[in-house]
Design a protein around this motif. Structure first.
Motif, PDB file in Angstrom:
ATOM      1  N   ALA A 284       0.841  -1.197   0.000  1.00  0.00           N
ATOM      2  CA  ALA A 284       0.000   0.000   0.000  1.00  0.00           C
ATOM      3  C   ALA A 284       0.873   1.242   0.000  1.00  0.00           C
ATOM      4  CB  ALA A 284      -0.910   0.009   1.217  1.00  0.00           C
ATOM      5  N   ALA A 285       0.408   2.263  -0.692  1.00  0.00           N
ATOM      6  CA  ALA A 285       1.079   3.555  -0.720  1.00  0.00           C
ATOM      7  C   ALA A 285       0.169   4.567  -0.032  1.00  0.00           C
ATOM      8  CB  ALA A 285       1.371   3.976  -2.152  1.00  0.00           C
ATOM      9  N   LEU A 286       0.568   4.978   1.160  1.00  0.00           N
ATOM     10  CA  LEU A 286      -0.153   6.002   1.905  1.00  0.00           C
ATOM     11  C   LEU A 286       0.538   7.342   1.680  1.00  0.00           C
ATOM     12  CD1 LEU A 286      -0.680   4.203   5.328  1.00  0.00           C
ATOM     13  CD2 LEU A 286      -2.314   4.458   3.482  1.00  0.00           C
ATOM     14  N   PRO A 287      -0.085   8.425   2.089  1.00  0.00           N
ATOM     15  CA  PRO A 287       0.598   9.710   1.976  1.00  0.00           C
ATOM     16  C   PRO A 287       1.866   9.716   2.830  1.00  0.00           C
ATOM     17  CG  PRO A 287      -1.721  10.028   2.492  1.00  0.00           C
ATOM     18  CD  PRO A 287      -1.446   8.564   2.590  1.00  0.00           C
TER      19      PRO A 287
ATOM     20  N   PHE B 217       4.223   7.314   2.971  1.00  0.00           N
ATOM     21  CA  PHE B 217       4.760   5.994   3.321  1.00  0.00           C
ATOM     22  C   PHE B 217       4.318   4.929   2.334  1.00  0.00           C
ATOM     23  CE2 PHE B 217       4.412   8.383   7.225  1.00  0.00           C
ATOM     24  CZ  PHE B 217       5.651   8.174   7.792  1.00  0.00           C
ATOM     25  N   TRP B 218       5.164   3.929   2.186  1.00  0.00           N
ATOM     26  CA  TRP B 218       4.802   2.687   1.500  1.00  0.00           C
ATOM     27  C   TRP B 218       4.844   1.591   2.543  1.00  0.00           C
ATOM     28  CZ3 TRP B 218       5.488   1.077  -4.048  1.00  0.00           C
ATOM     29  CH2 TRP B 218       5.230   2.141  -4.905  1.00  0.00           C
ATOM     30  N   ILE B 219       3.840   0.719   2.528  1.00  0.00           N
ATOM     31  CA  ILE B 219       3.782  -0.390   3.465  1.00  0.00           C
ATOM     32  C   ILE B 219       3.822  -1.687   2.671  1.00  0.00           C
ATOM     33  CG2 ILE B 219       2.446  -1.519   5.270  1.00  0.00           C
ATOM     34  CD1 ILE B 219       1.087   1.196   5.757  1.00  0.00           C
ATOM     35  N   ILE B 220       4.774  -2.544   3.021  1.00  0.00           N
ATOM     36  CA  ILE B 220       4.897  -3.860   2.396  1.00  0.00           C
ATOM     37  C   ILE B 220       4.538  -4.882   3.468  1.00  0.00           C
ATOM     38  CG2 ILE B 220       6.455  -5.489   1.287  1.00  0.00           C
ATOM     39  CD1 ILE B 220       8.139  -3.019   0.437  1.00  0.00           C
ATOM     40  N   ARG B 221       3.455  -5.630   3.240  1.00  0.00           N
ATOM     41  CA  ARG B 221       2.995  -6.630   4.209  1.00  0.00           C
ATOM     42  C   ARG B 221       3.268  -8.024   3.678  1.00  0.00           C
ATOM     43  NH1 ARG B 221      -1.802  -3.033   5.309  1.00  0.00           N
ATOM     44  NH2 ARG B 221      -1.172  -1.979   7.214  1.00  0.00           N
ATOM     45  N   LEU B 222       3.682  -8.898   4.594  1.00  0.00           N
ATOM     46  CA  LEU B 222       3.993 -10.282   4.241  1.00  0.00           C
ATOM     47  C   LEU B 222       2.902 -11.214   4.745  1.00  0.00           C
ATOM     48  CD1 LEU B 222       7.745 -10.140   5.229  1.00  0.00           C
ATOM     49  CD2 LEU B 222       6.754  -9.806   2.965  1.00  0.00           C
ATOM     50  N   ARG B 223       2.845 -12.397   4.168  1.00  0.00           N
ATOM     51  CA  ARG B 223       1.817 -13.380   4.544  1.00  0.00           C
ATOM     52  C   ARG B 223       1.941 -13.816   6.008  1.00  0.00           C
ATOM     53  NH1 ARG B 223      -0.724 -14.563  -0.116  1.00  0.00           N
ATOM     54  NH2 ARG B 223       0.500 -14.603  -2.009  1.00  0.00           N
ATOM     55  N   ASP B 224       3.141 -13.821   6.550  1.00  0.00           N
ATOM     56  CA  ASP B 224       3.314 -14.255   7.942  1.00  0.00           C
ATOM     57  C   ASP B 224       2.987 -13.162   8.958  1.00  0.00           C
ATOM     58  OD1 ASP B 224       5.447 -12.531   7.804  1.00  0.00           O
ATOM     59  OD2 ASP B 224       6.970 -14.020   8.264  1.00  0.00           O
TER      60      ASP B 224
ATOM     61  N   ALA C  62       4.946  -6.277  -6.987  1.00  0.00           N
ATOM     62  CA  ALA C  62       3.581  -6.492  -6.505  1.00  0.00           C
ATOM     63  C   ALA C  62       2.715  -7.079  -7.620  1.00  0.00           C
ATOM     64  CB  ALA C  62       2.976  -5.187  -5.990  1.00  0.00           C
ATOM     65  N   ALA C  63       2.861  -6.545  -8.823  1.00  0.00           N
ATOM     66  CA  ALA C  63       2.090  -7.068  -9.958  1.00  0.00           C
ATOM     67  C   ALA C  63       2.492  -8.508 -10.266  1.00  0.00           C
ATOM     68  CB  ALA C  63       2.295  -6.180 -11.174  1.00  0.00           C
TER      69      ALA C  63
ATOM     70  N   GLN D 199      -2.329  -0.857  -3.406  1.00  0.00           N
ATOM     71  CA  GLN D 199      -3.393  -0.041  -2.835  1.00  0.00           C
ATOM     72  C   GLN D 199      -2.850   1.366  -2.716  1.00  0.00           C
ATOM     73  OE1 GLN D 199      -4.189  -1.971   0.858  1.00  0.00           O
ATOM     74  NE2 GLN D 199      -4.728  -3.892  -0.118  1.00  0.00           N
ATOM     75  N   ASP D 200      -3.238   2.209  -3.645  1.00  0.00           N
ATOM     76  CA  ASP D 200      -2.691   3.557  -3.711  1.00  0.00           C
ATOM     77  C   ASP D 200      -3.676   4.535  -3.115  1.00  0.00           C
ATOM     78  OD1 ASP D 200      -0.919   5.529  -4.261  1.00  0.00           O
ATOM     79  OD2 ASP D 200      -1.085   5.429  -6.432  1.00  0.00           O
ATOM     80  N   ASN D 201      -3.311   5.129  -1.991  1.00  0.00           N
ATOM     81  CA  ASN D 201      -4.150   6.122  -1.290  1.00  0.00           C
ATOM     82  C   ASN D 201      -3.337   7.394  -1.124  1.00  0.00           C
ATOM     83  OD1 ASN D 201      -6.259   4.229  -0.840  1.00  0.00           O
ATOM     84  ND2 ASN D 201      -5.042   3.338   0.792  1.00  0.00           N
ATOM     85  N   PRO D 202      -3.253   8.220  -2.165  1.00  0.00           N
ATOM     86  CA  PRO D 202      -2.360   9.363  -2.101  1.00  0.00           C
ATOM     87  C   PRO D 202      -2.791  10.483  -1.166  1.00  0.00           C
ATOM     88  CG  PRO D 202      -3.593   9.399  -4.135  1.00  0.00           C
ATOM     89  CD  PRO D 202      -3.954   8.124  -3.433  1.00  0.00           C
ATOM     90  N   SER D 203      -4.063  10.558  -0.790  1.00  0.00           N
ATOM     91  CA  SER D 203      -4.456  11.649   0.089  1.00  0.00           C
ATOM     92  C   SER D 203      -5.281  11.128   1.252  1.00  0.00           C
ATOM     93  CB  SER D 203      -5.278  12.683  -0.694  1.00  0.00           C
ATOM     94  OG  SER D 203      -6.444  12.070  -1.188  1.00  0.00           O
TER      95      SER D 203
END
Length: 182
Positions: free
Chosen positions: A134-137, A139-146, A169-170, A177-181
């Protein structure tokens, strides 16, 4: 063929923890206004109407008190829930660094895997283990399955690395998940 290997070094400061918690809290729908805008508008219209009806003598004071207490409780709990969510996010982002003088983060990204050293937490994971990105304003968050995750401030990400992460990711079958604002 050139290999794509990136190393990111940064320090997780109190300011970054605050910004990250604010970004997550503003993206969540834990408050009354983001989730229930129609309800909030109705309350904002009904509260002044109840006060005016009381002033004009058409509303008993006990009923007005009850309505205002109910409104206060609704908005108070909503504010409290957002505040607790903010504090939890901030605390959890600082947890790997508890008891350490410096909050140094080193993230290594390559074609095969991502690895991170964040205080007391260290891990390596292949791109197939990616659960979400996910890309938040800010920050980028990379989540793993564990359940692990890496939070990267945008300031340390080059445009090439951002494109590389989008491609990974693709390739893992995930949509960024791009949430720029907020």
């Amino acid at each position: 063929m050139p290999t794509n290997e990136y190393t990111l070094d940064f320090e997780w400061t109190d300011e970054l923890a605050d910004e990250y918690a604010r970004a997550l809290t503003s993206q969540s729908s834990s408050g009354v206004l983001p989730r229930h805008t129609h309800l909030a508008l109705a309350i904002m219209i009904l509260a002044p109407m109840a006060v005016l009806a009381y002033i004009w003598g058409r509303f008993p004071p006990e009923l007005l008190t009850g309505v205002l207490i109910l409104l206060g409780v609704c908005f108070g709990f909503s504010w409290l829930r957002r505040r607790l969510h903010y504090l939890d996010c901030r605390w959890l982002s600082l947890l790997p660094f508890q008891g350490l003088e410096r909050r140094k983060v080193q993230v290594r990204v390559s074609e095969e895997q991502i690895s991170a050293d964040m205080g007391e937490m260290n891990f390596q994971a292949g791109w197939a283990e990616l659960a979400a990105m996910a890309a938040l304003p800010g920050f980028w968050i990379i989540r793993l399955r564990d359940g692990g995750q890496v939070v990267l401030p945008v300031e340390v990400l080059s445009p090439e690395l951002q494109e590389f992460l989008r491609d990974k990711a693709a390739a893992a079958g995930l949509k960024l998940q791009d949430n720029p604002s907020p």
